[in-house]
Design a protein around this motif. Structure first.
Motif: not given
Length: 294
Positions: A49-50, A118-123, A141-146, A233-238
């Motif tokens: 997670v970054l 493949e890291a999830s991202l928090v910003g 390509r984040p599996p999750k994006l916060a 709409q291109r953001i397909d991550a949770d």
């Protein structure tokens, strides 16, 4: 020879105490990624997670969330170029695209260096915009994006935000100290520490002109702010959007519109909070992030 803007600051007493409290489970590293050097705070094991902070802050502003998320993940919090204890090149561009490259390209290089594709991202705020650019540009390509009170989700920015950032939170903090920042949640020890940390980070003299100039290009005094609303709409991550109901800089309708545009987004609106809910109510936001990333 290309000039490199030198890092002139070292952790102040508040930041040093926070780093010491994290113990041996976290490492502070300086990652040389010519022509810049980025400081990272790293710990934990597992899926990466970054964490990306907002203007004027440093990776340590995420400390309580790092502790919790590192129980099950590898966490990396980076100081954005020119902020905290990372270096930057001078910013000599004038347009928004140059400003985006100023912040994103060194972080994209860090992603490649550390294998974080493949890291999830928090910003938060500016860090949220960088997270969006990393995802939309295919660097991650984040599996999750916060995204916490993130820039880049719409063209609107309040007149208050434009005036505040053009005047400079750094200058305001040096003049007014903690009075310049929102009050921490009552009884939240982490929030009180993070509020003091933000004052300390903002008050450091020198070493901040290039990222401030780049930031000003993203948020001009007049005209639309830099944004990617047509691409959401291109953001397909949770995706988790965390927003203060009383955010005076990026008002709540921005978050509502972004959540509707993103295919897999949920929005948590926090009553009574402003633009830095991860600081002013650190416990609540830490719980939200750790549950979302689990």
């Amino acid at each position: 020879m290309t000039d490199i803007h030198a890092v002139v600051s070292r952790p102040g007493p508040v930041e040093a105490a926070i780093l010491a409290s994290l113990g041996d489970s976290f490492e502070v590293k300086r990652r040389a990624l010519p022509p810049v050097t980025l400081r990272t705070l790293e710990g934990g094991q597992g899926a990466p997670v970054l964490f990306l902070h907002g203007r004027g802050d440093a990776g340590t502003i995420w400390a309580p969330a790092l502790v919790e998320v590192a129980r099950s993940h590898r966490v990396i919090a980076v100081d954005l170029p020119g902020f905290g204890h990372s270096s930057s090149l001078p910013f000599r561009g004038e347009d928004r695209d140059a400003a985006v490259r100023f912040f994103v390209e060194p972080i994209a290089a860090l992603v490649r260096e550390l294998g974080l594709a493949e890291a999830s991202l928090v910003g938060h705020s500016l860090g949220g915009l960088v997270a969006l650019e990393l995802a939309l540009g295919g660097h991650v390509r984040p599996p999750k994006l916060a995204l916490v009170a993130s820039m880049g989700l719409g063209p609107f920015a309040s007149l208050r935000s434009r005036a505040f950032f053009r005047l400079g939170p750094e200058r305001i903090a040096r003049t007014l100290g903690a009075l310049a920042l929102p009050r921490a949640a009552q009884g939240d020890a982490w929030s009180e520490r993070l509020t003091r940390l933000e004052v300390e980070l903002f008050s450091v003299l020198g070493g901040k002109a290039p990222p401030v100039r780049a930031f000003d290009a993203l948020l001009p005094i007049v005209g639309p702010a830099y944004e990617r609303s047509s691409e959401l709409q291109r953001i397909d991550a949770d995706t988790l959007l965390v927003w203060g109901e009383r955010d005076p800089f990026l008002p709540a309708p921005i978050a509502i519109g972004a959540a509707a545009a993103m295919p897999h987004a949920q929005l948590v609106m926090l009553p009574g909070l402003g633009h830095t809910p991860h600081i002013t109510d650190a416990a609540r936001v830490t719980d939200l992030l750790s549950s979302f990333l689990a």
